[in-house]
Design a protein around this motif. Structure first.
Motif, mmCIF file in Angstrom:
data_model
loop_
_atom_site.group_PDB
_atom_site.id
_atom_site.type_symbol
_atom_site.label_atom_id
_atom_site.label_comp_id
_atom_site.label_asym_id
_atom_site.label_seq_id
_atom_site.Cartn_x
_atom_site.Cartn_y
_atom_site.Cartn_z
ATOM 1 N N UNK A 29 34.101 36.357 34.987
ATOM 2 C CA UNK A 29 34.891 37.283 34.178
ATOM 3 C C UNK A 29 35.214 38.594 34.902
ATOM 4 N N UNK A 30 34.280 39.098 35.703
ATOM 5 C CA UNK A 30 34.454 40.377 36.395
ATOM 6 C C UNK A 30 34.885 40.139 37.833
ATOM 7 N N UNK A 31 36.025 40.671 38.209
ATOM 8 C CA UNK A 31 36.510 40.564 39.581
ATOM 9 C C UNK A 31 36.098 41.836 40.321
ATOM 10 N N UNK A 32 35.141 41.699 41.239
ATOM 11 C CA UNK A 32 34.687 42.845 42.010
ATOM 12 C C UNK A 32 35.734 43.147 43.074
ATOM 13 N N UNK B 206 40.408 43.184 50.723
ATOM 14 C CA UNK B 206 40.890 41.818 50.585
ATOM 15 C C UNK B 206 42.373 41.745 50.948
ATOM 16 N N UNK B 207 42.786 40.591 51.446
ATOM 17 C CA UNK B 207 44.207 40.346 51.697
ATOM 18 C C UNK B 207 44.951 40.097 50.391
ATOM 19 N N UNK B 208 44.220 39.763 49.340
ATOM 20 C CA UNK B 208 44.814 39.554 48.025
ATOM 21 C C UNK B 208 44.952 40.919 47.344
ATOM 22 N N UNK B 209 46.174 41.405 47.137
ATOM 23 C CA UNK B 209 46.343 42.742 46.544
ATOM 24 C C UNK B 209 45.738 42.887 45.156
ATOM 25 N N UNK B 210 45.572 41.767 44.430
ATOM 26 C CA UNK B 210 44.970 41.812 43.097
ATOM 27 C C UNK B 210 43.468 42.084 43.141
ATOM 28 N N UNK C 90 42.100 43.761 46.043
ATOM 29 C CA UNK C 90 41.872 44.786 47.061
ATOM 30 C C UNK C 90 41.521 46.127 46.422
ATOM 31 N N UNK C 91 40.406 46.673 46.814
ATOM 32 C CA UNK C 91 39.886 47.925 46.274
ATOM 33 C C UNK C 91 40.888 49.069 46.422
ATOM 34 N N UNK C 92 41.419 49.241 47.594
ATOM 35 C CA UNK C 92 42.352 50.340 47.849
ATOM 36 C C UNK C 92 43.638 50.173 47.048
ATOM 37 N N UNK C 93 44.215 48.984 47.095
ATOM 38 C CA UNK C 93 45.477 48.719 46.402
ATOM 39 C C UNK C 93 45.337 48.916 44.893
ATOM 40 N N UNK C 94 44.264 48.384 44.295
ATOM 41 C CA UNK C 94 44.089 48.495 42.847
ATOM 42 C C UNK C 94 43.814 49.935 42.419
ATOM 43 N N UNK C 95 43.114 50.702 43.236
ATOM 44 C CA UNK C 95 42.909 52.108 42.909
ATOM 45 C C UNK C 95 44.233 52.869 42.951
ATOM 46 N N UNK C 96 45.121 52.499 43.864
ATOM 47 C CA UNK C 96 46.452 53.116 43.909
ATOM 48 C C UNK C 96 47.269 52.722 42.673
ATOM 49 N N UNK C 97 47.257 51.450 42.333
ATOM 50 C CA UNK C 97 48.037 50.946 41.195
ATOM 51 C C UNK C 97 47.613 51.617 39.893
ATOM 52 N N UNK C 98 46.309 51.775 39.693
ATOM 53 C CA UNK C 98 45.796 52.295 38.425
ATOM 54 C C UNK C 98 45.580 53.810 38.420
ATOM 55 N N UNK C 99 46.007 54.492 39.434
ATOM 56 C CA UNK C 99 45.833 55.946 39.531
ATOM 57 C C UNK C 99 46.425 56.681 38.322
ATOM 58 N N UNK C 100 47.595 56.276 37.863
ATOM 59 C CA UNK C 100 48.277 56.975 36.767
ATOM 60 C C UNK C 100 47.527 56.918 35.438
ATOM 61 N N UNK C 101 46.728 55.875 35.234
ATOM 62 C CA UNK C 101 46.021 55.756 33.958
ATOM 63 C C UNK C 101 44.983 56.869 33.782
ATOM 64 N N UNK C 102 44.584 57.471 34.891
ATOM 65 C CA UNK C 102 43.592 58.544 34.833
ATOM 66 C C UNK C 102 44.079 59.740 34.019
ATOM 67 N N UNK C 103 45.387 59.910 33.935
ATOM 68 C CA UNK C 103 45.931 61.084 33.245
ATOM 69 C C UNK C 103 46.691 60.742 31.964
ATOM 70 N N UNK C 104 46.610 59.491 31.516
ATOM 71 C CA UNK C 104 47.298 59.142 30.275
ATOM 72 C C UNK C 104 46.662 59.878 29.099
ATOM 73 N N UNK C 105 47.450 60.129 28.073
ATOM 74 C CA UNK C 105 46.961 60.971 26.977
ATOM 75 C C UNK C 105 46.263 60.216 25.845
ATOM 76 N N UNK C 106 46.097 58.895 25.930
ATOM 77 C CA UNK C 106 45.395 58.171 24.872
ATOM 78 C C UNK C 106 43.876 58.323 24.980
ATOM 79 N N UNK C 107 43.407 58.831 26.109
ATOM 80 C CA UNK C 107 41.967 59.076 26.260
ATOM 81 C C UNK C 107 41.744 60.525 26.678
ATOM 82 N N UNK D 240 37.875 44.673 37.856
ATOM 83 C CA UNK D 240 38.853 44.383 36.811
ATOM 84 C C UNK D 240 38.460 43.045 36.203
ATOM 85 N N UNK D 241 38.449 42.976 34.873
ATOM 86 C CA UNK D 241 38.065 41.720 34.229
ATOM 87 C C UNK D 241 39.269 40.789 34.096
ATOM 88 N N UNK D 242 38.988 39.575 33.714
ATOM 89 C CA UNK D 242 40.058 38.607 33.465
ATOM 90 C C UNK D 242 40.983 39.065 32.342
#
Length: 121
Positions: free
Chosen positions: A24-27, A31-35, A37-54, A66-68
């Motif tokens: 269930x948990x993808x560590x 990785x060559x797989x962007x889904x 890859x630690x660096x790539x996923x941190x870049x992709x999800x950077x914007x959620x850090x400032x969303x106003x729902x939290x 990231x989970x399934x």
């Protein structure tokens, strides 16, 4: 966040739980797989850090899994935050990733995760 501490934590997780704990948990890791890859996923999800729902201050957090279901797991060396962006909910535990994954296996962390997860552990 200290990159060497995150790297050591990820190495421990992969060595002791594999890259896909509880099927269930993808560590995230280098990785060559962007889904996965630690660096790539941190870049992709950077914007959620400032969303106003939290009201979280995620500047010092790094995404480590990231989970399934698309849940995001963050760590800042003090606590782990599990976030479900679709439902706009989250929970925080004062543990590192290895403790978090261990607690999952013991059925001690429920919250935003599906109950079927504990039936397979």
């Amino acid at each position: 966040m200290n990159p060497s501490k995150l790297s050591a934590e990820i190495d421990y997780l992969i060595e002791n739980f594999g890259v896909y704990p509880y099927s269930f948990f993808n560590i995230l890791h280098l990785s060559d797989n962007p889904n996965l890859d630690l660096t790539k996923q941190n870049e992709i999800w950077q914007d959620i850090k400032t969303e106003d729902w939290h009201d979280l201050r995620l500047e010092a957090y790094s995404l480590w899994a990231i989970t399934d279901n698309g849940d995001l797991l963050w760590w800042n060396e003090k606590q782990t935050i599990a976030m479900n962006p679709r439902a706009q909910e989250y929970m925080a535990l004062p543990v590192n990733p290895r403790q978090f994954i261990r607690l999952i296996g013991l059925g001690k962390v429920t919250g935003i995760f599906p109950s079927t997860l504990w039936q397979s552990v």
